[in-house]
Write a protein that holds these residues in place. Sequence first.
Motif, PDB file in Angstrom:
ATOM      1  N   THR A 181      35.424  72.139  45.747  1.00  0.00           N
ATOM      2  CA  THR A 181      35.007  73.486  45.367  1.00  0.00           C
ATOM      3  C   THR A 181      34.376  73.520  43.976  1.00  0.00           C
ATOM      4  OG1 THR A 181      37.167  74.027  44.422  1.00  0.00           O
ATOM      5  CG2 THR A 181      36.854  74.443  46.772  1.00  0.00           C
ATOM      6  N   LYS A 182      34.543  72.422  43.208  1.00  0.00           N
ATOM      7  CA  LYS A 182      33.987  72.391  41.856  1.00  0.00           C
ATOM      8  C   LYS A 182      32.692  71.581  41.773  1.00  0.00           C
ATOM      9  CE  LYS A 182      38.543  72.875  39.694  1.00  0.00           C
ATOM     10  NZ  LYS A 182      39.511  72.289  38.748  1.00  0.00           N
ATOM     11  N   VAL A 183      32.235  71.085  42.906  1.00  0.00           N
ATOM     12  CA  VAL A 183      31.022  70.267  42.921  1.00  0.00           C
ATOM     13  C   VAL A 183      29.855  71.093  43.431  1.00  0.00           C
ATOM     14  CG1 VAL A 183      29.996  68.115  43.721  1.00  0.00           C
ATOM     15  CG2 VAL A 183      32.473  68.254  43.403  1.00  0.00           C
ATOM     16  N   THR A 184      28.735  71.018  42.750  1.00  0.00           N
ATOM     17  CA  THR A 184      27.530  71.721  43.184  1.00  0.00           C
ATOM     18  C   THR A 184      26.793  70.877  44.216  1.00  0.00           C
ATOM     19  OG1 THR A 184      27.294  72.785  41.021  1.00  0.00           O
ATOM     20  CG2 THR A 184      25.349  72.751  42.453  1.00  0.00           C
ATOM     21  N   GLY A 185      26.606  71.422  45.392  1.00  0.00           N
ATOM     22  CA  GLY A 185      25.939  70.682  46.460  1.00  0.00           C
ATOM     23  C   GLY A 185      24.428  70.723  46.325  1.00  0.00           C
ATOM     24  N   THR A 186      23.775  69.590  46.565  1.00  0.00           N
ATOM     25  CA  THR A 186      22.306  69.520  46.502  1.00  0.00           C
ATOM     26  C   THR A 186      21.698  69.294  47.876  1.00  0.00           C
ATOM     27  OG1 THR A 186      22.363  67.119  46.089  1.00  0.00           O
ATOM     28  CG2 THR A 186      22.395  68.574  44.162  1.00  0.00           C
ATOM     29  N   GLY A 187      22.542  69.232  48.916  1.00  0.00           N
ATOM     30  CA  GLY A 187      22.031  69.037  50.270  1.00  0.00           C
ATOM     31  C   GLY A 187      21.486  70.324  50.839  1.00  0.00           C
ATOM     32  N   LYS A 188      21.113  70.288  52.098  1.00  0.00           N
ATOM     33  CA  LYS A 188      20.541  71.445  52.768  1.00  0.00           C
ATOM     34  C   LYS A 188      21.530  72.600  52.747  1.00  0.00           C
ATOM     35  CE  LYS A 188      18.286  72.785  57.102  1.00  0.00           C
ATOM     36  NZ  LYS A 188      17.046  73.197  56.450  1.00  0.00           N
ATOM     37  N   ASP A 189      21.046  73.783  52.354  1.00  0.00           N
ATOM     38  CA  ASP A 189      21.859  74.990  52.273  1.00  0.00           C
ATOM     39  C   ASP A 189      23.020  74.841  51.308  1.00  0.00           C
ATOM     40  OD1 ASP A 189      20.258  76.295  54.158  1.00  0.00           O
ATOM     41  OD2 ASP A 189      21.408  75.456  55.817  1.00  0.00           O
ATOM     42  N   GLY A 190      22.882  73.940  50.319  1.00  0.00           N
ATOM     43  CA  GLY A 190      23.903  73.778  49.306  1.00  0.00           C
ATOM     44  C   GLY A 190      25.083  72.928  49.711  1.00  0.00           C
ATOM     45  N   ARG A 191      24.949  72.170  50.813  1.00  0.00           N
ATOM     46  CA  ARG A 191      26.057  71.328  51.255  1.00  0.00           C
ATOM     47  C   ARG A 191      26.238  70.133  50.325  1.00  0.00           C
ATOM     48  NH1 ARG A 191      24.649  70.808  57.605  1.00  0.00           N
ATOM     49  NH2 ARG A 191      24.104  72.988  57.917  1.00  0.00           N
ATOM     50  N   LEU A 192      27.469  69.638  50.281  1.00  0.00           N
ATOM     51  CA  LEU A 192      27.765  68.478  49.445  1.00  0.00           C
ATOM     52  C   LEU A 192      27.287  67.210  50.124  1.00  0.00           C
ATOM     53  CD1 LEU A 192      31.376  69.106  48.085  1.00  0.00           C
ATOM     54  CD2 LEU A 192      29.189  69.799  47.133  1.00  0.00           C
ATOM     55  N   THR A 193      26.716  66.318  49.322  1.00  0.00           N
ATOM     56  CA  THR A 193      26.360  64.986  49.789  1.00  0.00           C
ATOM     57  C   THR A 193      27.267  63.972  49.105  1.00  0.00           C
ATOM     58  OG1 THR A 193      24.734  64.576  48.032  1.00  0.00           O
ATOM     59  CG2 THR A 193      23.948  65.721  49.999  1.00  0.00           C
ATOM     60  N   LYS A 194      27.264  62.754  49.613  1.00  0.00           N
ATOM     61  CA  LYS A 194      28.077  61.705  48.999  1.00  0.00           C
ATOM     62  C   LYS A 194      27.646  61.479  47.558  1.00  0.00           C
ATOM     63  CE  LYS A 194      28.704  58.030  51.582  1.00  0.00           C
ATOM     64  NZ  LYS A 194      28.407  56.931  52.539  1.00  0.00           N
ATOM     65  N   GLU A 195      26.323  61.576  47.303  1.00  0.00           N
ATOM     66  CA  GLU A 195      25.809  61.376  45.950  1.00  0.00           C
ATOM     67  C   GLU A 195      26.334  62.454  45.002  1.00  0.00           C
ATOM     68  OE1 GLU A 195      24.042  61.254  48.684  1.00  0.00           O
ATOM     69  OE2 GLU A 195      23.559  59.100  48.722  1.00  0.00           O
ATOM     70  N   ASP A 196      26.462  63.715  45.491  1.00  0.00           N
ATOM     71  CA  ASP A 196      27.001  64.795  44.665  1.00  0.00           C
ATOM     72  C   ASP A 196      28.432  64.479  44.233  1.00  0.00           C
ATOM     73  OD1 ASP A 196      24.658  66.240  45.041  1.00  0.00           O
ATOM     74  OD2 ASP A 196      25.432  67.283  46.797  1.00  0.00           O
ATOM     75  N   VAL A 197      29.239  64.024  45.179  1.00  0.00           N
ATOM     76  CA  VAL A 197      30.646  63.735  44.897  1.00  0.00           C
ATOM     77  C   VAL A 197      30.775  62.573  43.914  1.00  0.00           C
ATOM     78  CG1 VAL A 197      32.847  63.040  45.895  1.00  0.00           C
ATOM     79  CG2 VAL A 197      31.355  64.613  47.137  1.00  0.00           C
ATOM     80  N   ILE A 198      29.979  61.510  44.144  1.00  0.00           N
ATOM     81  CA  ILE A 198      30.041  60.345  43.257  1.00  0.00           C
ATOM     82  C   ILE A 198      29.602  60.719  41.844  1.00  0.00           C
ATOM     83  CG2 ILE A 198      29.046  58.067  42.808  1.00  0.00           C
ATOM     84  CD1 ILE A 198      28.887  57.687  45.852  1.00  0.00           C
ATOM     85  N   ALA A 199      28.500  61.484  41.740  1.00  0.00           N
ATOM     86  CA  ALA A 199      27.996  61.888  40.421  1.00  0.00           C
ATOM     87  C   ALA A 199      29.009  62.747  39.681  1.00  0.00           C
ATOM     88  CB  ALA A 199      26.674  62.649  40.587  1.00  0.00           C
TER      89      ALA A 199
END
Length: 409
Positions: free
Chosen positions: A134-152
């Motif tokens: 809930t604290k990670v900003t998603g950069t995928g389609k429609d704001g979904r979280l990607t693995k890269e978002d979580v790792i970063a």
Amino acid sequence: MSTEVKVPVLGESITEATLGEWLKKPGEAVAQDEPIASLETDKVAIEVPAPVAGVMGDYSVQAGDTVNVGAVIASIEAGSAASVPKAAADTAPKQEAPAAAAAPAASAATSAGNDMPLSPSVRRLVLELGVDPTKVTGTGKDGRLTKEDVIAYSKAAPDTQPAPASAEAAPVPATGSRGEERVRMTRLRQTVAKRLKSAQETAALLTTFNDVDMSAVIETRAKYKDLFEKKHGVRLGFMGFFTKAVALAARDVPAVNAQIQGDEIVYFNYLDVSVAVSAPNGLVVPVIRSAESMSFAEIEKTIGDFGARAKAGTLTMADMEGGTFTISNGGVFGSLMSTPIINPPQSAVLGLHRIEDRPVAINGKVEIRPMMYMALSYDHRLIDGREAVTFLKIIKEAIEDPARLLIDL
């Protein structure tokens, strides 16, 4: 008034799919054309858009079910979420009520994060890294979280991660405890399994190897990479060199770019290269069309676009169809050597591997050079050993002397 949501047309010859996950819950407001579910076909994941704006109604099928084209999978009710009868809202999963009661003052970011479904790979990574999604900003389609978002997020904000649980609060499994987990195979994985097994049973598979000195290509990239990126807006990678080298070799060994169809051999006067790229649900193979007539920049831009769309899950069926030859680069995962399997009805696949410094004999002296093993797996019914060896030799010569790519040698 309700509107039926039906399975859209999925592509030529594809009549069914598997419902991967629901992206909207009953009782939630949806906008027209907003994705409400994802479908897994034999090749890609496809999102089902809402045909109208309204409120998500009841599901007709559940995640994991097989659905046919045109089948009704849900309904969308007219009106807004606020006007939905309580009975409709009660169809949402019950376990969310305690969470809502426990955190009535949750921030907008937290609410958005809780409402956004996680893919299995992202969910697994979140658990492994102990990240609060809930604290990670998603950069995928429609704001979904990607693995890269979580790792970063994990690397950039280590202090915000949850503190390790105390020994009293985190029971440790008993020594020697054993468990297992059963996960339904995705339709993509099922199809890959069937096609690869079919290739082994149908084709007369054989693999031949060669190694290549990557010194010249590495030097060329180092010399021109900044200018190349400044002019074309894309990085100069190794795949452009190998794609051009394959196009050069296929002209001299046309059987490698041919297919057996019935009792006929079809020779293609164009090179459509299937390139394996990583997607959340596994490897997919979009196709570079007419690669023989493309420039280095066009090839690299196409591959970069495929990679970005594969991660976002927006590759289409049209991107996957066709292909007369495949290049698979296991080297990006650290592979030293492998025997790739052809992608039917293609007759050959080129496997690339990691680059490592090795001692080699150069003009009677031992030198350390960046070497790579190449593997060509092919259908021996169509391609003779001499042709396979010649094909790899032409690629080796072109990579070790990139000027050959410019003067068609």
